[in-house]
Design an enzyme around this catalytic site. Structure first.
Site, PDB file in Angstrom:
ATOM      1  N   CYS A 145     -31.591  66.538  93.900  1.00 14.60           N
ATOM      2  CA  CYS A 145     -30.360  66.418  92.885  1.00 14.60           C
ATOM      3  C   CYS A 145     -29.857  67.625  92.343  1.00 14.60           C
ATOM      4  O   CYS A 145     -30.941  68.186  91.393  1.00 14.60           O
ATOM      5  CB  CYS A 145     -30.647  65.244  91.909  1.00 14.60           C
ATOM      6  SG  CYS A 145     -29.380  64.852  90.962  1.00 14.60           S
ATOM      7  N   CYS A 157     -35.656  63.821  90.807  1.00 12.53           N
ATOM      8  CA  CYS A 157     -35.473  63.616  92.132  1.00 12.53           C
ATOM      9  C   CYS A 157     -35.309  64.741  92.949  1.00 12.53           C
ATOM     10  O   CYS A 157     -34.351  65.758  92.371  1.00 12.53           O
ATOM     11  CB  CYS A 157     -34.190  62.645  92.192  1.00 12.53           C
ATOM     12  SG  CYS A 157     -34.175  61.243  91.108  1.00 12.53           S
ATOM     13  N   ARG A 192     -21.198  51.807 103.039  1.00 15.26           N
ATOM     14  CA  ARG A 192     -20.484  53.067 102.511  1.00 15.26           C
ATOM     15  C   ARG A 192     -20.896  54.336 102.874  1.00 15.26           C
ATOM     16  O   ARG A 192     -22.211  54.700 102.721  1.00 15.26           O
ATOM     17  CB  ARG A 192     -20.431  53.116 100.947  1.00 15.26           C
ATOM     18  CG  ARG A 192     -19.587  54.144 100.496  1.00 15.26           C
ATOM     19  CD  ARG A 192     -19.439  54.164  99.274  1.00 15.26           C
ATOM     20  NE  ARG A 192     -18.663  52.734  98.467  1.00 15.26           N
ATOM     21  CZ  ARG A 192     -19.270  52.055  97.458  1.00 15.26           C
ATOM     22  NH1 ARG A 192     -19.922  52.774  96.998  1.00 15.26           N
ATOM     23  NH2 ARG A 192     -18.497  51.062  96.950  1.00 15.26           N
ATOM     24  N   CYS A 198     -15.970  54.325  90.287  1.00 15.71           N
ATOM     25  CA  CYS A 198     -17.348  54.381  89.988  1.00 15.71           C
ATOM     26  C   CYS A 198     -17.973  55.425  88.993  1.00 15.71           C
ATOM     27  O   CYS A 198     -17.603  56.525  89.434  1.00 15.71           O
ATOM     28  CB  CYS A 198     -18.242  54.675  91.326  1.00 15.71           C
ATOM     29  SG  CYS A 198     -19.976  54.566  91.199  1.00 15.71           S
ATOM     30  N   CYS A 244     -17.508  50.260  88.777  1.00 12.82           N
ATOM     31  CA  CYS A 244     -18.922  50.331  89.067  1.00 12.82           C
ATOM     32  C   CYS A 244     -19.411  51.596  88.253  1.00 12.82           C
ATOM     33  O   CYS A 244     -18.881  52.164  87.769  1.00 12.82           O
ATOM     34  CB  CYS A 244     -18.948  50.834  90.678  1.00 12.82           C
ATOM     35  SG  CYS A 244     -20.646  51.210  91.233  1.00 12.82           S
ATOM     36  N   CYS A 285     -25.323  47.459  94.240  1.00  9.62           N
ATOM     37  CA  CYS A 285     -24.752  48.536  95.240  1.00  9.62           C
ATOM     38  C   CYS A 285     -26.130  49.444  95.465  1.00  9.62           C
ATOM     39  O   CYS A 285     -26.544  50.021  94.319  1.00  9.62           O
ATOM     40  CB  CYS A 285     -23.809  49.379  94.822  1.00  9.62           C
ATOM     41  SG  CYS A 285     -23.357  50.877  95.546  1.00  9.62           S
ATOM     42  N   CYS A 326     -30.782  65.880  83.401  1.00  6.99           N
ATOM     43  CA  CYS A 326     -31.279  64.651  83.685  1.00  6.99           C
ATOM     44  C   CYS A 326     -32.870  64.796  83.739  1.00  6.99           C
ATOM     45  O   CYS A 326     -33.488  65.781  84.276  1.00  6.99           O
ATOM     46  CB  CYS A 326     -31.076  64.098  85.178  1.00  6.99           C
ATOM     47  SG  CYS A 326     -31.481  62.336  85.250  1.00  6.99           S
TER      48      CYS A 326
HETATM   49  N1  SAM Z   1     -28.933  58.880  87.734  1.00  5.06           N
HETATM   50  C1  SAM Z   1     -28.539  57.816  88.431  1.00  5.06           C
HETATM   51  C2  SAM Z   1     -29.394  57.223  89.468  1.00  5.06           C
HETATM   52  O1  SAM Z   1     -30.072  58.239  90.000  1.00  5.06           O
HETATM   53  O2  SAM Z   1     -29.622  55.989  89.629  1.00  5.06           O
HETATM   54  C3  SAM Z   1     -27.075  57.716  89.104  1.00  5.06           C
HETATM   55  C4  SAM Z   1     -26.674  59.019  89.901  1.00  5.06           C
HETATM   56  S1  SAM Z   1     -27.183  59.718  91.424  1.00  5.06           S
HETATM   57  C5  SAM Z   1     -26.606  61.021  91.444  1.00  5.06           C
HETATM   58  C6  SAM Z   1     -26.792  58.399  92.680  1.00  5.06           C
HETATM   59  C7  SAM Z   1     -27.268  58.717  93.778  1.00  5.06           C
HETATM   60  O3  SAM Z   1     -26.577  59.714  94.527  1.00  5.06           O
HETATM   61  C8  SAM Z   1     -28.693  59.035  94.081  1.00  5.06           C
HETATM   62  O4  SAM Z   1     -29.422  57.875  94.094  1.00  5.06           O
HETATM   63  C9  SAM Z   1     -28.602  59.526  95.584  1.00  5.06           C
HETATM   64  O5  SAM Z   1     -28.908  58.600  96.342  1.00  5.06           O
HETATM   65  C10 SAM Z   1     -27.285  60.186  95.595  1.00  5.06           C
HETATM   66  N2  SAM Z   1     -27.407  61.594  95.881  1.00  5.06           N
HETATM   67  C11 SAM Z   1     -27.737  62.469  94.706  1.00  5.06           C
HETATM   68  N3  SAM Z   1     -27.575  63.850  95.069  1.00  5.06           N
HETATM   69  C12 SAM Z   1     -27.692  63.821  96.367  1.00  5.06           C
HETATM   70  C13 SAM Z   1     -27.445  64.766  97.347  1.00  5.06           C
HETATM   71  N4  SAM Z   1     -27.583  66.282  96.994  1.00  5.06           N
HETATM   72  N5  SAM Z   1     -27.031  64.521  98.569  1.00  5.06           N
HETATM   73  C14 SAM Z   1     -26.943  63.173  98.942  1.00  5.06           C
HETATM   74  N6  SAM Z   1     -26.972  61.954  98.172  1.00  5.06           N
HETATM   75  C15 SAM Z   1     -27.317  62.436  96.869  1.00  5.06           C
HETATM   76  C1  DTB Z   2     -24.326  57.145  96.171  1.00  2.00           C
HETATM   77  O1  DTB Z   2     -25.167  56.540  96.926  1.00  2.00           O
HETATM   78  N1  DTB Z   2     -23.624  58.208  96.500  1.00  2.00           N
HETATM   79  C2  DTB Z   2     -22.688  58.641  95.344  1.00  2.00           C
HETATM   80  C3  DTB Z   2     -22.680  57.187  94.257  1.00  2.00           C
HETATM   81  N2  DTB Z   2     -23.899  56.583  94.832  1.00  2.00           N
HETATM   82  C4  DTB Z   2     -22.938  57.500  92.825  1.00  2.00           C
HETATM   83  C5  DTB Z   2     -23.324  59.913  94.760  1.00  2.00           C
HETATM   84  C6  DTB Z   2     -23.183  61.055  95.711  1.00  2.00           C
HETATM   85  C7  DTB Z   2     -23.509  62.126  95.038  1.00  2.00           C
HETATM   86  C8  DTB Z   2     -23.680  63.310  95.997  1.00  2.00           C
HETATM   87  C9  DTB Z   2     -24.197  64.585  95.238  1.00  2.00           C
HETATM   88  C10 DTB Z   2     -23.277  65.036  94.113  1.00  2.00           C
HETATM   89  O2  DTB Z   2     -22.128  64.855  94.314  1.00  2.00           O
HETATM   90  O3  DTB Z   2     -23.838  65.436  93.114  1.00  2.00           O
HETATM   91 FE1  SF4 Z   3     -31.141  62.045  87.579  1.00  2.00          FE
HETATM   92 FE2  SF4 Z   3     -30.023  62.995  89.797  1.00  2.00          FE
HETATM   93 FE3  SF4 Z   3     -32.384  61.351  89.840  1.00  2.00          FE
HETATM   94 FE4  SF4 Z   3     -30.083  60.455  89.169  1.00  2.00          FE
HETATM   95  S1  SF4 Z   3     -30.473  61.290  91.258  1.00  2.00           S
HETATM   96  S2  SF4 Z   3     -32.063  60.165  88.150  1.00  2.00           S
HETATM   97  S3  SF4 Z   3     -28.998  62.162  88.001  1.00  2.00           S
HETATM   98  S4  SF4 Z   3     -32.142  63.662  88.745  1.00  2.00           S
END
Ligand code: SAM
Ligand code: DTB
Ligand code: SF4
Length: 376
Positions: A113, A110, A319, A150, A181, A241, A106
């Site tokens: 992530c 973030c 959630r 989702c 979703c 959401c 990506c």
């Molecule tokens: N790329 C898209 C975005 O950022 O909107 C969707 C995927 S992103 C992985 C969705 C959400 O997962 C993030 O906004 C964050 O709140 C949650 N998330 C991602 N990595 C995480 C982590 N290591 N621990 C907890 N929540 C996480």
């Molecule tokens: C959200 O707030 N939590 C979910 C969903 N929206 C997409 C994702 C959690 C991802 C946790 C880290 C991972 O598995 O990469």
């Molecule tokens: Fe990309 Fe992860 Fe950020 Fe979503 S949360 S925009 S997958 S870096």
């Protein structure tokens, strides 16, 4: 006394206006009385003359929210449970299943992530999944009792060339009888409308933190960018959401700021995912939390945050999302008592492990919880 102006704005603040005003140190406004009132009488927001409201109350100051956080824990949970029972079945929990349809690589950074191309997390990036594999996965989720499917993609935003494949996935998953979703990053108005037209019920797009802490989380986009997408999603008619992550090193004031931002959106999100940080080695936030010995947010503070979210957004689904894997049954039970009523099922979230079927079966049996989809 300073007053909080955000919620009186007629429309979503633009990228230029965000981040929103800072008034963390305001005295509790009259909304404090209201917050506590609606916590006590189990009615929310502006619905005092009858119906249920999913709109923010007319005035909500940061100090009102801070006062809820400061309540004795037992009082806070009691009030959250009263609000919860006024709007939801306290013994039912909605089950959703997540699938990563495009993993890793990506362009955003973030700081939590595993999927950002900016960090070395050891994750292998992959292309958009094949249509039939996505549908097969949705069918399996439905057979396992899930109500919502989702689909998440590690994109800054979807490319035009991906839109036909995405809308086709939505249509076929929806035809299985599942709620749909997606979370694909930023959407413009036209993309939101096309996804809605294909049958997408919900779009997940998290604010992740309060506006002040946001610069510590990500630098490749602004808070205003997130708000713009939320506005596009809302305008398309899809349900929103929107939630965030707790335990990234933010302060209590930042958590207040975060819930204030959510609860003062023009309309409350229908679904509010609260994630406990899953610390990922190689990411700046994950590494910082692991090095500081704070890899997990304190359980009581997490439960408090769930309870305040429930009180502020009475009709939303709250959630309990990432982080359940490392939470005790007792902590999860407190989260349900505080008003959480939705979880992700299955052994995997997007790239990390989830509590999974057996553990959830045991949890539901221990607590006498039922999936929302199950007959009465
Ligand atoms: N790329 C898209 C975005 O950022 O909107 C969707 C995927 S992103 C992985 C969705 C959400 O997962 C993030 O906004 C964050 O709140 C949650 N998330 C991602 N990595 C995480 C982590 N290591 N621990 C907890 N929540 C996480
Ligand atoms: C959200 O707030 N939590 C979910 C969903 N929206 C997409 C994702 C959690 C991802 C946790 C880290 C991972 O598995 O990469
Ligand atoms: Fe990309 Fe992860 Fe950020 Fe979503 S949360 S925009 S997958 S870096």
């Amino acid at each position: 006394m300073m007053t909080d102006t955000l919620i009186s704005k007629p429309s979503m603040p633009s990228a230029v206006e965000a981040p929103v005003e800072r008034s963390r140190d305001v005295e509790p406004s009259t909304a404090l009385g209201r917050s506590l009132d609606f916590a006590q009488d189990g009615r929310g927001g502006e619905a005092r003359e009858g119906g249920v409201s999913d709109a923010p109350p007319a005035a909500l100051a940061h100090a009102d929210i801070a006062a809820l956080f400061d309540l004795p824990f037992m009082d806070l949970l009691y009030r959250a449970q009263q609000v919860h029972r006024a709007h939801h079945d306290a013994n039912r929990v909605q089950l959703s299943t997540l699938l990563s349809i495009k993993t890793g690589g990506c362009a955003e950074n973030c700081g939590y992530c595993s999927q950002s191309a900016s960090f070395e997390t050891g994750l292998k990036a992959s292309k958009l999944m094949d249509h039939d594999a996505v549908v097969a996965s949705a069918r399996a989720a439905k057979a396992a009792g899930s109500e919502r499917f989702c689909m998440g993609a590690a994109w800054r935003s979807p490319k035009e060339r991906d839109m036909p494949a995405l809308t086709a996935m939505v249509a076929e998953v929806k035809a299985l009888g599942l709620e749909t979703c997606m979370t694909l990053g930023m959407l413009d108005r036209s993309q939101a409308e096309r996804l809605a037209g294909a049958g997408l019920d919900y779009y997940n797009h998290n604010l992740d933190s309060g506006p002040e802490f946001y610069g510590e989380v990500v630098t490749t986009r602004t808070y205003g960018d997130r708000l713009d997408t939320l506005e596009n999603v809302r305008a398309s008619g899809m349900a929103v959401c929107c939630g965030g992550i707790l335990g990234m090193g933010e302060s209590r004031a930042d958590r207040v700021d975060f819930l204030h931002a959510l609860a003062t959106l023009p309309k409350h999100p229908e679904s509010v995912p609260l994630n406990a940080l899953v610390p990922i080695a190689g990411t700046p936030i994950g590494d910082r939390m692991i090095a500081g010995g704070e890899a997990r947010i304190d359980d009581i503070e997490f439960v408090r945050t769930v309870a305040v979210a429930r009180i502020l957004m009475p009709t939303s689904s709250v959630r309990l999302s990432a982080g359940r894997e490392s939470m005790s049954q007792a902590c999860q039970a407190l989260c349900f008592l505080a008003g959480a009523n939705s979880i992700f099922t299955g052994d995997r979230l997007l790239t990390t492990e989830n509590a999974g079927g057996d553990a959830d079966g045991a949890l539901f049996a221990a607590l006498g919880l039922m999936p929302m989809s199950a007959g009465a």
